[in-house]
Design a protein around this motif. Structure first.
Motif, PDB file in Angstrom:
ATOM      1  N   PRO A 140      38.758  49.397  45.985  1.00  0.00           N
ATOM      2  CA  PRO A 140      39.933  48.509  45.932  1.00  0.00           C
ATOM      3  C   PRO A 140      40.570  48.295  47.299  1.00  0.00           C
ATOM      4  CG  PRO A 140      40.006  50.101  44.149  1.00  0.00           C
ATOM      5  CD  PRO A 140      38.896  50.523  45.052  1.00  0.00           C
ATOM      6  N   LEU A 141      40.521  49.349  48.145  1.00  0.00           N
ATOM      7  CA  LEU A 141      41.107  49.203  49.474  1.00  0.00           C
ATOM      8  C   LEU A 141      40.314  48.215  50.309  1.00  0.00           C
ATOM      9  CD1 LEU A 141      43.491  50.477  51.003  1.00  0.00           C
ATOM     10  CD2 LEU A 141      41.879  52.071  52.024  1.00  0.00           C
ATOM     11  N   ARG A 142      39.008  48.204  50.162  1.00  0.00           N
ATOM     12  CA  ARG A 142      38.186  47.231  50.884  1.00  0.00           C
ATOM     13  C   ARG A 142      38.508  45.809  50.417  1.00  0.00           C
ATOM     14  NH1 ARG A 142      33.438  48.952  53.291  1.00  0.00           N
ATOM     15  NH2 ARG A 142      32.305  47.150  52.510  1.00  0.00           N
ATOM     16  N   ALA A 143      38.726  45.655  49.102  1.00  0.00           N
ATOM     17  CA  ALA A 143      39.081  44.331  48.589  1.00  0.00           C
ATOM     18  C   ALA A 143      40.435  43.879  49.121  1.00  0.00           C
ATOM     19  CB  ALA A 143      39.090  44.362  47.062  1.00  0.00           C
ATOM     20  N   VAL A 144      41.385  44.793  49.195  1.00  0.00           N
ATOM     21  CA  VAL A 144      42.717  44.444  49.722  1.00  0.00           C
ATOM     22  C   VAL A 144      42.623  44.081  51.198  1.00  0.00           C
ATOM     23  CG1 VAL A 144      45.009  45.359  50.219  1.00  0.00           C
ATOM     24  CG2 VAL A 144      43.948  45.784  47.998  1.00  0.00           C
ATOM     25  N   ALA A 145      41.770  44.801  51.949  1.00  0.00           N
ATOM     26  CA  ALA A 145      41.618  44.484  53.371  1.00  0.00           C
ATOM     27  C   ALA A 145      41.088  43.071  53.558  1.00  0.00           C
ATOM     28  CB  ALA A 145      40.687  45.500  54.032  1.00  0.00           C
ATOM     29  N   VAL A 146      40.141  42.660  52.741  1.00  0.00           N
ATOM     30  CA  VAL A 146      39.601  41.298  52.825  1.00  0.00           C
ATOM     31  C   VAL A 146      40.687  40.275  52.503  1.00  0.00           C
ATOM     32  CG1 VAL A 146      37.948  39.698  51.810  1.00  0.00           C
ATOM     33  CG2 VAL A 146      37.245  42.038  52.332  1.00  0.00           C
ATOM     34  N   LEU A 147      41.489  40.517  51.449  1.00  0.00           N
ATOM     35  CA  LEU A 147      42.554  39.584  51.077  1.00  0.00           C
ATOM     36  C   LEU A 147      43.616  39.502  52.163  1.00  0.00           C
ATOM     37  CD1 LEU A 147      42.978  40.524  47.308  1.00  0.00           C
ATOM     38  CD2 LEU A 147      41.896  38.483  48.246  1.00  0.00           C
ATOM     39  N   ALA A 148      43.959  40.664  52.759  1.00  0.00           N
ATOM     40  CA  ALA A 148      44.976  40.659  53.818  1.00  0.00           C
ATOM     41  C   ALA A 148      44.491  39.864  55.022  1.00  0.00           C
ATOM     42  CB  ALA A 148      45.318  42.089  54.210  1.00  0.00           C
ATOM     43  N   GLU A 149      43.224  40.004  55.392  1.00  0.00           N
ATOM     44  CA  GLU A 149      42.702  39.256  56.535  1.00  0.00           C
ATOM     45  C   GLU A 149      42.640  37.759  56.227  1.00  0.00           C
ATOM     46  OE1 GLU A 149      39.864  42.688  58.604  1.00  0.00           O
ATOM     47  OE2 GLU A 149      39.005  41.301  57.139  1.00  0.00           O
ATOM     48  N   ARG A 150      42.295  37.413  55.019  1.00  0.00           N
ATOM     49  CA  ARG A 150      42.273  35.984  54.660  1.00  0.00           C
ATOM     50  C   ARG A 150      43.681  35.406  54.665  1.00  0.00           C
ATOM     51  NH1 ARG A 150      38.830  35.571  49.237  1.00  0.00           N
ATOM     52  NH2 ARG A 150      39.592  33.414  49.423  1.00  0.00           N
ATOM     53  N   LEU A 151      44.656  36.192  54.207  1.00  0.00           N
ATOM     54  CA  LEU A 151      46.045  35.716  54.237  1.00  0.00           C
ATOM     55  C   LEU A 151      46.526  35.546  55.674  1.00  0.00           C
ATOM     56  CD1 LEU A 151      48.632  35.020  52.707  1.00  0.00           C
ATOM     57  CD2 LEU A 151      49.179  37.463  52.664  1.00  0.00           C
ATOM     58  N   ALA A 152      46.151  36.505  56.546  1.00  0.00           N
ATOM     59  CA  ALA A 152      46.544  36.381  57.952  1.00  0.00           C
ATOM     60  C   ALA A 152      45.846  35.205  58.614  1.00  0.00           C
ATOM     61  CB  ALA A 152      46.228  37.678  58.690  1.00  0.00           C
ATOM     62  N   GLY A 153      44.675  34.814  58.093  1.00  0.00           N
ATOM     63  CA  GLY A 153      43.958  33.682  58.659  1.00  0.00           C
ATOM     64  C   GLY A 153      44.429  32.344  58.135  1.00  0.00           C
ATOM     65  N   GLY A 154      45.457  32.293  57.271  1.00  0.00           N
ATOM     66  CA  GLY A 154      46.023  31.028  56.821  1.00  0.00           C
ATOM     67  C   GLY A 154      45.750  30.664  55.381  1.00  0.00           C
ATOM     68  N   ASP A 155      45.102  31.524  54.606  1.00  0.00           N
ATOM     69  CA  ASP A 155      44.835  31.239  53.189  1.00  0.00           C
ATOM     70  C   ASP A 155      46.116  31.472  52.390  1.00  0.00           C
ATOM     71  OD1 ASP A 155      43.941  30.915  50.652  1.00  0.00           O
ATOM     72  OD2 ASP A 155      42.464  32.540  50.678  1.00  0.00           O
ATOM     73  N   ARG A 156      46.759  30.378  51.955  1.00  0.00           N
ATOM     74  CA  ARG A 156      47.995  30.483  51.187  1.00  0.00           C
ATOM     75  C   ARG A 156      47.775  30.152  49.711  1.00  0.00           C
ATOM     76  NH1 ARG A 156      48.738  32.350  55.620  1.00  0.00           N
ATOM     77  NH2 ARG A 156      50.297  31.615  57.146  1.00  0.00           N
ATOM     78  N   ARG A 157      46.582  29.814  49.346  1.00  0.00           N
ATOM     79  CA  ARG A 157      46.312  29.390  47.970  1.00  0.00           C
ATOM     80  C   ARG A 157      45.882  30.547  47.063  1.00  0.00           C
ATOM     81  NH1 ARG A 157      44.674  23.630  47.431  1.00  0.00           N
ATOM     82  NH2 ARG A 157      45.421  22.577  49.305  1.00  0.00           N
ATOM     83  N   THR A 158      45.189  31.512  47.615  1.00  0.00           N
ATOM     84  CA  THR A 158      44.668  32.614  46.803  1.00  0.00           C
ATOM     85  C   THR A 158      45.808  33.528  46.393  1.00  0.00           C
ATOM     86  OG1 THR A 158      42.571  32.539  47.999  1.00  0.00           O
ATOM     87  CG2 THR A 158      43.042  34.526  46.706  1.00  0.00           C
ATOM     88  N   VAL A 159      46.025  33.609  45.077  1.00  0.00           N
ATOM     89  CA  VAL A 159      47.068  34.486  44.541  1.00  0.00           C
ATOM     90  C   VAL A 159      46.520  35.907  44.499  1.00  0.00           C
ATOM     91  CG1 VAL A 159      48.563  34.980  42.580  1.00  0.00           C
ATOM     92  CG2 VAL A 159      48.029  32.609  43.195  1.00  0.00           C
ATOM     93  N   LEU A 160      47.296  36.874  44.954  1.00  0.00           N
ATOM     94  CA  LEU A 160      46.879  38.269  45.015  1.00  0.00           C
ATOM     95  C   LEU A 160      47.392  38.986  43.776  1.00  0.00           C
ATOM     96  CD1 LEU A 160      46.904  37.196  48.042  1.00  0.00           C
ATOM     97  CD2 LEU A 160      47.100  39.593  48.692  1.00  0.00           C
ATOM     98  N   HIS A 161      46.491  39.365  42.913  1.00  0.00           N
ATOM     99  CA  HIS A 161      46.853  40.057  41.677  1.00  0.00           C
ATOM    100  C   HIS A 161      46.631  41.551  41.856  1.00  0.00           C
ATOM    101  CE1 HIS A 161      47.219  36.321  39.423  1.00  0.00           C
ATOM    102  NE2 HIS A 161      46.079  35.915  39.991  1.00  0.00           N
ATOM    103  N   PRO A 162      47.653  42.360  41.695  1.00  0.00           N
ATOM    104  CA  PRO A 162      47.455  43.813  41.786  1.00  0.00           C
ATOM    105  C   PRO A 162      46.657  44.323  40.582  1.00  0.00           C
ATOM    106  CG  PRO A 162      49.717  43.321  41.158  1.00  0.00           C
ATOM    107  CD  PRO A 162      49.073  41.998  41.494  1.00  0.00           C
ATOM    108  N   VAL A 163      45.667  45.142  40.871  1.00  0.00           N
ATOM    109  CA  VAL A 163      44.811  45.699  39.818  1.00  0.00           C
ATOM    110  C   VAL A 163      45.185  47.144  39.524  1.00  0.00           C
ATOM    111  CG1 VAL A 163      42.423  46.238  39.175  1.00  0.00           C
ATOM    112  CG2 VAL A 163      42.943  44.142  40.458  1.00  0.00           C
ATOM    113  N   ASN A 164      45.507  47.896  40.541  1.00  0.00           N
ATOM    114  CA  ASN A 164      45.789  49.317  40.372  1.00  0.00           C
ATOM    115  C   ASN A 164      47.291  49.551  40.309  1.00  0.00           C
ATOM    116  OD1 ASN A 164      43.289  48.850  42.202  1.00  0.00           O
ATOM    117  ND2 ASN A 164      42.897  50.826  41.230  1.00  0.00           N
TER     118      ASN A 164
END
Length: 737
Positions: free
Chosen positions: A669-693
């Motif tokens: 899960p931490l690897r998945a969060v790292a990918v989402l955080a980097e995409r958000l920092a790169g300008g992705d504002r459309r992907t909604v981040l759903h907490p799983v844990n």
């Protein structure tokens, strides 16, 4: 992470506890257990012999063609063949107990309540009669005669045969075997080789009788005893009741106990595994603590700091221009740890700058270096460095010294007992067949068929009985269809194998049918009895004897206690060599032998013995081979190896399960969060981040979602300002958000 450390500590404690109980001083438990099982096997042989004798007498009495004119003297003469040799026999009136006729030696009826015995209908169990000089068994059978006058009840005679106890045999050099009565008095003794002094064994019969009495009558209970010391040797003994194991039987009321004893070397050099257990446990405990500290400082603490930083950033993004919000955003986000946590930290710092308007979206550099997945693998590898030597290197039992010599000798003795049990069964089958063949001459075809049906019912080991002429054709058959018949009918009598291949071995006993009252055989008539292989297989299993095989002279399997294919080779080459080693010089039957073999499954205690030295089976050249894994015996060296391997396997399993669970629940899960955080920092504002844990990682995901919403709103406001007028300062827009 704490659970992994605790479980590894438990494995360390288990290592100490399990190995502390393994000691080699004195007499190993495996030797005591072996003596107990030898006594139990001997008791089974005694019980089988008594049951067979009682059954043979009843069959003889039932087959007697009594008429209303039969006299006690003629009846007793006709029934005399049921008794062997000059043993005593008597015929009594079952109603009054009056003696009608006697033969052979005197039957000791003084100590028997004949009226009570006669009142027992059905199968009357044997009675034990002892005196100052002899100990004998009385066998009983009813003879029913038609009444002389019509309308009156049939007469009942009681046949009594007096015989000594079954022949007792001792197996293994230096072993003494005794049959005891309930009080501990020895009734029969057999010795092989040089027996230990009687004074050293004097207390054992009383102790065995007391132990048997405590276990209750009518059971097949057994146990072991430790006797006196003779120099550097110690007397070990095993006892077992001669009683039916499956319910009421012929021997339950006799109260007989078999006692087996011999002197074995007493181990004076103690091999204590406590020190090695403490060292191994200490190393594992140290590794567990180091692993826990490494996970705490390199993973848990950085994760908590990233969790706090993400929360602070989310509060600043949703503060709506307050001073507290500005303060939260003004503090840089430190980068903690390595791998995924470092990637999330850099992404949070980039997002903080975007919230302040200091920078725009930017692509973060590609991840480099190991992540926390490598940390989990390294943790498992560290524990494996302890577990693998425990499994494959430490406390490995040596083939030459691990199995004590008495244990190996006990396996050979038990193999000889099993061989004798098979031989006796085959001999009884042949004896029954020969008696049936002797009853056939001069009778009609229907009468012969009735004799064969009676024999088939009496001898359960037969699956079919049939008569062959000299051409090999069947002239009369009862029971199942023969698996195969001989084309060339042999002369004489004995036991043979009819086939040499196929899915089922065809083993048969055969006897010539005499012509009338003459001693010459009838023209081309031979009686065959096909022996059921299942009945032969049922004789082989015994507790802790292992796998048992009956092989022919070419070492091919005919019967086994485990699944097998007919005429296959023995499963191990060492067993084949052992079977061949039992063969003596040409014309001799050979002797039993034993050895310890190292197989793919570990050490194996094996033995082999020739089937017979005399009788109808002597010419067959068959062998009985046994193989018991040393792991099933309580041998100290093997126990130490087993427990050491178990500790290593548990340590490896705990580390693999713990690190695997850490990878599934935290690292992935931490690897998945790292990918989402980097995409958000790169300008992705459309992907909604759903907490799983529902843990720290889930909180980081929720905080990133709040940051995403704030950045999305900030972008919409900037686009609206550009569409309606001059753009206001970016700082003001940020504070309004």
């Amino acid at each position: 992470m704490a659970s992994v450390v605790v479980l590894l500590m438990m494995v360390a404690a288990l290592t100490v506890v399990s190995l502390e109980g393994v000691r080699t001083a004195g007499v190993p438990q495996a030797v005591l257990n072996g003596e107990q099982r030898i006594a139990a096997d001997t008791a089974l042989s005694v019980r089988t012999a008594i049951d067979a004798e009682a059954g043979a007498l009843r069959r003889k009495a039932e087959a007697y063609p009594a008429t209303s004119t039969s006299t006690p003297t003629t009846a007793l003469t006709a029934l005399a063949s049921a008794a062997q040799g000059p043993f005593g026999r008597a015929l009594l009136d079952a109603r009054t107990g009056r003696l009608l006729a006697t033969g052979g030696k005197a039957v000791p009826l003084a100590g028997v309540d004949i009226a009570k015995v006669a009142s027992e209908r059905g199968e009357i169990p044997p009675r034990l009669v002892t005196s100052a000089s002899t100990q004998q068994l009385l066998y009983f059978a009813e003879v029913t005669l038609p009444a002389r006058d019509p309308g009156r009840p049939d007469r009942r005679w009681l046949l009594v045969v007096c015989e000594p106890l079954p022949a007792l045999m001792a197996y293994g050099d230096g072993r003494t075997t005794e049959v005891l009565e309930a009080s501990g008095t020895s009734l029969a003794t057999a010795v092989r080789g040089t027996a230990s002094p009687a004074s050293a064994r004097s207390a054992l019969p009383t102790e065995a009788a007391r132990a048997a009495h405590a276990s209750g009558r009518g059971t097949d209970a057994s146990g072991s005893l430790l006797g006196a010391a003779i120099g550097d040797r110690r007397i070990v003994a095993g006892w077992s009741q001669v009683a039916s194991a499956t319910g009421p039987g012929e021997t339950d009321g006799l109260g007989l106990v078999v006692l087996s004893s011999r002197a074995v070397p007493s181990t004076t050099t103690a091999a204590d595994y406590s020190d090695s257990a403490l060292r191994a446990a200490g190393v594992l405990a140290l590794l567990a603590l180091l692993l826990g500290l490494a996970l705490h400082f390199s993973f848990q603490r950085p994760l908590l700091r990233v969790y706090l930083s993400a929360g602070r950033l989310a509060r600043g993004a949703t503060g709506a221009g307050s001073a507290a919000s500005s303060a939260e955003l003004s503090r840089p986000v430190p980068v903690h740890g390595f791998g995924e946590l470092a990637r999330i930290g850099r992404a949070l710092e980039s997002l903080r700058g975007q919230l302040l308007g200091e920078s725009g979206p930017r692509d973060l550099p590609a991840r480099r270096g190991p992540g926390y997945r490598a940390l989990a693998a390294a943790g498992m590898l560290v524990v494996a460095c302890w577990s693998v030597p425990m499994i494959f290197m430490l406390n490995q039992a040596d083939t030459a010294t691990a199995v004590p010599a008495p244990v190996l000798a006990d396996q050979q003795a038990r193999t000889e007992i099993a061989t004798n049990r098979v031989r006796q069964s085959l001999d009884r089958s042949y004896t029954g067949l020969r008696e049936a063949a002797a009853s056939l001459p001069g009778r009609s075809r229907d009468a012969q068929a009735e004799i064969l049906r009676t024999s088939l019912a009496d001898y359960k080991q037969y699956r079919s009985l049939y008569l062959l002429d000299r051409s090999g054709g069947i002239t009369l058959r009862v029971g199942g269809t023969p698996l195969r018949t001989l084309i060339h009918v042999p002369d004489g009598g004995g036991i043979t194998t009819v086939n040499a291949s196929g899915p089922i071995p065809s083993i048969a006993a055969y006897a010539q049918v005499r012509a009338g009252k003459s001693r010459a055989p009838a023209a081309g008539v031979v009686l065959f009895g096909e022996i059921d292989v299942k009945a032969l297989n049922s004789l082989l299993p015994r507790p802790k004897l292992g796998s048992v095989w009956v092989t022919d002279r070419n070492d091919r399997v005919l019967a086994a206690s485990v699944g097998y294919r007919a005429f296959q080779s023995l499963p191990e080459s060492g067993l084949t060599r052992l079977a061949r080693a039992t063969k003596g010089a040409p014309g001799t039957v050979g002797t039993a032998t034993s050895a310890v073999h190292s197989t793919s499954r570990g050490l194996s205690v094996d033995a082999a013995a020739p089937l017979a030295q005399k009788g109808p089976t002597a010419a067959l050249g068959w062998h009985v081979v046994t193989s018991e894994p040393a792991a099933a015996l309580q041998i100290p060296a093997v126990q130490a190896e087993q427990r050491t391997m178990l500790a290593g396997i548990l340590g490896l399993a705990v580390s693999a399960a713990g690190m695997g669970w850490l990878h599934v629940v935290v690292v992935r899960p931490l690897r998945a969060v790292a990918v989402l955080a980097e995409r958000l920092a790169g300008g992705d504002r459309r992907t909604v981040l759903h907490p799983v844990n529902h843990d720290e990682i889930g909180s980081i995901t929720r905080n990133l979602e709040l940051v995403r919403q704030a950045l999305a709103e900030q972008d919409r406001a900037a686009r609206a300002d550009r569409a309606t007028g001059p753009a206001r300062p970016l700082r003001e827009n940020t504070l309004q958000l």
